[in-house]
Design a protein around this motif. Structure first.
Motif, PDB file in Angstrom:
ATOM      1  N   LEU A 246       0.811  -1.218   0.000  1.00 43.96           N
ATOM      2  CA  LEU A 246       0.000   0.000   0.000  1.00 43.96           C
ATOM      3  C   LEU A 246       0.847   1.272   0.000  1.00 43.96           C
ATOM      4  O   LEU A 246       0.340   2.358  -0.306  1.00 43.96           O
ATOM      5  N   ASN A 247       2.128   1.163   0.342  1.00 44.78           N
ATOM      6  CA  ASN A 247       2.984   2.345   0.394  1.00 44.78           C
ATOM      7  C   ASN A 247       3.680   2.629  -0.939  1.00 44.78           C
ATOM      8  O   ASN A 247       4.341   3.656  -1.097  1.00 44.78           O
ATOM      9  N   THR A 248       3.544   1.720  -1.907  1.00 47.09           N
ATOM     10  CA  THR A 248       4.283   1.851  -3.163  1.00 47.09           C
ATOM     11  C   THR A 248       3.559   2.679  -4.227  1.00 47.09           C
ATOM     12  O   THR A 248       4.031   3.734  -4.620  1.00 47.09           O
ATOM     13  N   PRO A 249       2.375   2.242  -4.731  1.00 45.79           N
ATOM     14  CA  PRO A 249       1.759   2.979  -5.839  1.00 45.79           C
ATOM     15  C   PRO A 249       0.995   4.201  -5.341  1.00 45.79           C
ATOM     16  O   PRO A 249       0.545   4.253  -4.201  1.00 45.79           O
ATOM     17  N   TYR A 250       0.838   5.178  -6.243  1.00 46.73           N
ATOM     18  CA  TYR A 250      -0.020   6.318  -5.904  1.00 46.73           C
ATOM     19  C   TYR A 250      -1.375   6.065  -6.543  1.00 46.73           C
ATOM     20  O   TYR A 250      -1.504   5.965  -7.765  1.00 46.73           O
ATOM     21  N   ILE A 251      -2.431   5.944  -5.698  1.00 45.37           N
ATOM     22  CA  ILE A 251      -3.771   5.631  -6.203  1.00 45.37           C
ATOM     23  C   ILE A 251      -4.772   6.726  -5.854  1.00 45.37           C
ATOM     24  O   ILE A 251      -5.984   6.523  -5.985  1.00 45.37           O
ATOM     25  N   GLY A 252      -4.278   7.831  -5.378  1.00 48.22           N
ATOM     26  CA  GLY A 252      -5.177   8.914  -4.996  1.00 48.22           C
ATOM     27  C   GLY A 252      -5.371   8.938  -3.485  1.00 48.22           C
ATOM     28  O   GLY A 252      -5.421   7.894  -2.827  1.00 48.22           O
ATOM     29  N   TYR A 253      -5.488  10.137  -2.967  1.00 47.64           N
ATOM     30  CA  TYR A 253      -5.556  10.315  -1.510  1.00 47.64           C
ATOM     31  C   TYR A 253      -6.738   9.581  -0.871  1.00 47.64           C
ATOM     32  O   TYR A 253      -6.588   8.884   0.138  1.00 47.64           O
ATOM     33  N   GLU A 254      -7.938   9.755  -1.457  1.00 49.40           N
ATOM     34  CA  GLU A 254      -9.146   9.173  -0.861  1.00 49.40           C
ATOM     35  C   GLU A 254      -9.081   7.646  -0.842  1.00 49.40           C
ATOM     36  O   GLU A 254      -9.430   7.009   0.152  1.00 49.40           O
ATOM     37  N   TYR A 255      -8.632   7.059  -1.976  1.00 49.32           N
ATOM     38  CA  TYR A 255      -8.514   5.596  -2.026  1.00 49.32           C
ATOM     39  C   TYR A 255      -7.445   5.095  -1.055  1.00 49.32           C
ATOM     40  O   TYR A 255      -7.628   4.084  -0.379  1.00 49.32           O
ATOM     41  N   GLN A 256      -6.340   5.833  -1.007  1.00 51.57           N
ATOM     42  CA  GLN A 256      -5.257   5.455  -0.093  1.00 51.57           C
ATOM     43  C   GLN A 256      -5.752   5.475   1.354  1.00 51.57           C
ATOM     44  O   GLN A 256      -5.483   4.555   2.139  1.00 51.57           O
ATOM     45  N   LYS A 257      -6.483   6.511   1.684  1.00 54.76           N
ATOM     46  CA  LYS A 257      -7.026   6.657   3.035  1.00 54.76           C
ATOM     47  C   LYS A 257      -8.005   5.524   3.357  1.00 54.76           C
ATOM     48  O   LYS A 257      -7.976   4.943   4.463  1.00 54.76           O
ATOM     49  N   MET A 258      -8.878   5.204   2.392  1.00 54.84           N
ATOM     50  CA  MET A 258      -9.877   4.151   2.602  1.00 54.84           C
ATOM     51  C   MET A 258      -9.207   2.786   2.816  1.00 54.84           C
ATOM     52  O   MET A 258      -9.551   2.046   3.747  1.00 54.84           O
ATOM     53  N   LEU A 259      -8.243   2.466   1.972  1.00 57.59           N
ATOM     54  CA  LEU A 259      -7.585   1.157   2.072  1.00 57.59           C
ATOM     55  C   LEU A 259      -6.735   1.036   3.338  1.00 57.59           C
ATOM     56  O   LEU A 259      -6.667  -0.022   3.945  1.00 57.59           O
ATOM     57  N   LEU A 260      -6.092   2.134   3.718  1.00 58.88           N
ATOM     58  CA  LEU A 260      -5.315   2.106   4.959  1.00 58.88           C
ATOM     59  C   LEU A 260      -6.219   1.933   6.179  1.00 58.88           C
ATOM     60  O   LEU A 260      -5.853   1.263   7.151  1.00 58.88           O
ATOM     61  N   SER A 261      -7.407   2.526   6.111  1.00 63.40           N
ATOM     62  CA  SER A 261      -8.385   2.357   7.194  1.00 63.40           C
ATOM     63  C   SER A 261      -8.830   0.899   7.293  1.00 63.40           C
ATOM     64  O   SER A 261      -8.950   0.343   8.401  1.00 63.40           O
ATOM     65  N   LEU A 306      -7.297  -0.707  -9.017  1.00 64.29           N
ATOM     66  CA  LEU A 306      -6.960   0.715  -9.094  1.00 64.29           C
ATOM     67  C   LEU A 306      -5.645   0.960  -9.834  1.00 64.29           C
ATOM     68  O   LEU A 306      -5.464   2.003 -10.483  1.00 64.29           O
ATOM     69  N   THR A 307      -4.715   0.010  -9.747  1.00 68.29           N
ATOM     70  CA  THR A 307      -3.417   0.167 -10.433  1.00 68.29           C
ATOM     71  C   THR A 307      -3.458  -0.365 -11.861  1.00 68.29           C
ATOM     72  O   THR A 307      -2.461  -0.271 -12.586  1.00 68.29           O
ATOM     73  N   GLY A 308      -4.591  -0.953 -12.260  1.00 68.15           N
ATOM     74  CA  GLY A 308      -4.726  -1.470 -13.617  1.00 68.15           C
ATOM     75  C   GLY A 308      -4.135  -2.840 -13.819  1.00 68.15           C
ATOM     76  O   GLY A 308      -4.052  -3.326 -14.961  1.00 68.15           O
ATOM     77  N   ASP A 309      -3.725  -3.499 -12.750  1.00 68.95           N
ATOM     78  CA  ASP A 309      -3.148  -4.844 -12.879  1.00 68.95           C
ATOM     79  C   ASP A 309      -4.205  -5.919 -13.122  1.00 68.95           C
ATOM     80  O   ASP A 309      -3.874  -7.033 -13.547  1.00 68.95           O
ATOM     81  N   GLU A 310      -5.454  -5.611 -12.816  1.00 71.00           N
ATOM     82  CA  GLU A 310      -6.520  -6.619 -12.933  1.00 71.00           C
ATOM     83  C   GLU A 310      -7.854  -5.915 -13.119  1.00 71.00           C
ATOM     84  O   GLU A 310      -8.224  -5.036 -12.334  1.00 71.00           O
ATOM     85  N   ASP A 311      -8.590  -6.290 -14.167  1.00 70.97           N
ATOM     86  CA  ASP A 311      -9.926  -5.715 -14.300  1.00 70.97           C
ATOM     87  C   ASP A 311     -10.917  -6.598 -13.549  1.00 70.97           C
ATOM     88  O   ASP A 311     -10.660  -7.784 -13.300  1.00 70.97           O
ATOM     89  N   VAL A 312     -12.052  -6.033 -13.185  1.00 73.71           N
ATOM     90  CA  VAL A 312     -13.010  -6.701 -12.296  1.00 73.71           C
ATOM     91  C   VAL A 312     -13.598  -7.955 -12.942  1.00 73.71           C
ATOM     92  O   VAL A 312     -13.756  -8.990 -12.291  1.00 73.71           O
ATOM     93  N   LYS A 313     -13.909  -7.869 -14.223  1.00 75.36           N
ATOM     94  CA  LYS A 313     -14.523  -9.022 -14.895  1.00 75.36           C
ATOM     95  C   LYS A 313     -13.580 -10.220 -14.906  1.00 75.36           C
ATOM     96  O   LYS A 313     -13.992 -11.364 -14.657  1.00 75.36           O
TER      97      LYS A 313
END
Length: 597
Positions: A246-261, A306-313
């Motif tokens: 979680l400390n490596t990619p930049y995925i946006g502040y709000e997403y980062q905050k949500m995932l860290l929570s 979020l990083t584009g490594d995997e799409d949901v489908k």
């Protein structure tokens, strides 16, 4: 034709003489408002095929009919009788129309017990209270009016549900005990049918107490510790990996905050799991660790999206393949007397994984990708947990169970689920029942597909969820004691009731009242399932196992008075006329159909 009518009439007359007649309080709406009135209930129990027949005049609402079926079930369990071998006939008569309600359930249960045991009744005792499937007495309305009904019926003792002594009347509390005392009626609170029986019969039925089996309890601990070690290891490794990821990619502040929570929440659950592990509460620790793992799995796949490594489908399609593979493993296991608990746990989890994946796809097609990932992550882990469960026992030395042997038991559990769910829907018509109906449909689907083990589990799920509204304000100690004794009985048969012990342990760790009751319910149902399966498969080993003991009550006020079957001439005449009419109608219809064919 005449001979048939004569035989049927003779059978009915003989039954009427030996019938139990018991009075119950009811509430009638008059021009002066609500008033309490006594009603007469005649109960006949005869050899049969498990049917419950009810004849009411004036007509009552469906909740009384549902109460009658629950009453028969409870009476059978309390007396140790197999109610599939009896028919119960209940005739209710009142001089005035009464307000519908399940409040006669406890009274009907007492009447059925007395007929099954050939006990006489104290006619000076009356009772109100809803009957719950575990034998506990549920709350009802119109307590004060029903105390007045007891007075009109010349009763000196009135039993009311535990916790209903103080009644709110126009913002003021009225003490039902003091209210009854002014009328010359002693009002007593009872929490269960076991509490009520002595007042009516002078007998005391107690659940026979079986001691815990230390060897089996230790075996359970070893099994659950093994599973807990596995899940804790996986969860801790995933937590350490994500803490760095979680400390490596930049995925946006709000997403980062949500995932860290979410990561912080998973850490709290892992800490809780470790605390429970140290207390040897391995099932509870397993639940906490698994809940942490669900969060961690969701974080991982959200991050990949979020990083584009995997799409949901692509993710959901892979989960589908994983669940299909897990299902093959689970259903490839032979079901035996030593592993049916674990196999059942696996099948339950596969069914849940498939439901979760359905929800994931629905969320995906609605464009809610975050929810799709949450459901998909949960589904993936639920499928994996199914394999964990069926792999718990490496040495499967038990006798193989023929699936068809469980069909009658599955039908019994399914019927019970339908009865209880219908009962609750009539008692609480405004209660949301979508989830209940879905569980019941899942049980029916499993039955049609011949998966009788899963049918039993889905039926249990239906019953527990249906019963929560009935017992949510009930006696937790009663639910706990009831579950513990069922577990002990299962252990006395040499069973290791893993699910029942796990749910019991988990309930003990909870603070929320409703959740505690719910898991005690699961515990008692799964212990009973273990007992039923063993009885179904090998009756000789289980013969002589009694769940009840009968003792004489020493209280003078509980001395019984013989209750004659024809003590009310007008009542018996009315019943006789009604049944003769029914017999004639039945016989006429039967011969008419014979002619037409």
């Amino acid at each position: 034709m005449r001979k048939i009518l004569a035989i049927l009439l003779a059978i009915f007359i003989l039954n009427s003489v030996s019938a139990v007649i018991i009075k119950a309080p009811a509430v009638s709406l008059t021009d002066m408002g609500y008033v309490g009135v006594p009603i007469n209930i005649q109960i006949n129990v005869s050899k049969g095929t498990g049917h419950v027949f009810m004849d009411t005049l004036p007509l009552t609402e469906l909740d009384m009919q549902g109460s009658a079926r629950i009453a028969a079930k409870v009476a059978g369990e309390i007396t140790g009788k197999d109610m599939n071998k009896y028919n119960v006939y209940i005739t209710v008569r009142s001089d005035v129309p009464v307000v519908g309600g399940p409040s006669a359930g406890g009274t009907m249960t007492i009447g059925i017990i007395c007929d099954l045991m050939n006990w006489s009744l104290n006619k000076h005792v009356m009772m109100t209270g809803m009957i719950n499937p575990d034998g506990s007495i549920g709350p009802v309305g119109g307590i004060l009016e029903k105390i007045e009904a007891a007075k009109k019926a010349n009763c000196t003792i009135m039993l009311i549900p535990k916790g209903q002594r103080y009644i709110n009347v126009d913002g003021n509390k009225v003490d039902a005990v003091a209210f009854g005392k002014k009328l010359g009626v002693k009002v007593i609170e009872v929490g269960s049918i076991y509490d009520a029986i002595p007042y009516f019969t002078g007998k005391k039925i107690v659940m026979k107490q079986y001691p815990e089996n230390p060897a089996i309890e230790e075996k359970y601990k070893e099994i659950m510790k093994h599973l807990c070690d596995k899940i804790l290891k996986i969860a801790n490794e995933k937590y350490n990996y994500l803490s760095n990821a979680l400390n490596t990619p930049y995925i946006g502040y709000e997403y980062q905050k949500m995932l860290l929570s979410e990561l912080s929440s998973s850490k709290a659950l892992l800490d809780k799991a470790n605390d429970e592990y140290l207390k040897n509460d391995y099932y509870s620790a397993t639940c906490s660790a698994f809940n942490a793992l669900i969060k961690l799995e969701t974080i991982e796949h959200t991050l990949n999206y979020l990083t584009g490594d995997e799409d949901v489908k692509t993710f959901l399609n892979r989960v589908q393949l994983d669940i299909n593979h897990d299902k093959e493993i689970v259903y490839s296991k032979n079901v035996t007397t030593s592993n049916f608990e674990e196999v059942l746990a696996g099948r339950i989890r596969i069914a849940e994984a498939e439901k979760l994946l359905d929800n994931a796809w629905k969320s995906y097609y609605l464009g809610n990708y975050e929810n799709a990932i949450k459901y998909g992550s949960f589904a993936k882990l639920r499928g994996e947990s199914a394999v964990w469960w069926v792999s718990l026992k490496e040495n499967n030395t038990g006798k193989e169970i023929n699936n068809s042997t469980l069909k009658p038991l599955a039908q019994q559990y399914l019927d019970n689920a339908e009865t209880i769910s219908t009962y609750v829907e009539t008692v609480f018509p405004n209660l949301p029942t979508d989830e209940l109906e879905n569980d019941l449909e899942a049980a029916k689907k499993a039955y049609k597909e011949g998966d009788y083990l899963l049918t039993i589990a889905e039926s249990i799920d239906t019953c527990v969820k249906a019963e929560i509204p009935l017992v949510m304000f009930g006696d937790i100690d009663y639910s706990k004691k009831y579950a513990r004794n069922k577990i002990n009985l299962a252990e006395s048969l040499g069973i290791t009731p893993i699910s029942a012990l796990g749910y019991y342990e988990y309930a003990n760790t909870l603070n929320d009242t409703i959740s505690k009751v719910m898991y005690y319910k699961y515990s008692s149902y799964y212990a009973q399932m273990d007992i039923d399966v063993m009885r179904c498969l090998n009756k000789t080993n289980c013969s002589g196992i009694s769940e009840i003991a009968v003792e004489n009550s020493g209280s003078e006020e509980q001395t019984t008075v013989s209750c004659e079957g024809n003590s009310n001439g007008n009542f018996t005449t009315t019943v006789l006329s009604a049944v003769i009419g029914g017999i004639v109608g039945f016989a006429g219809g039967y011969f008419s159909r014979k002619v037409k064919s």
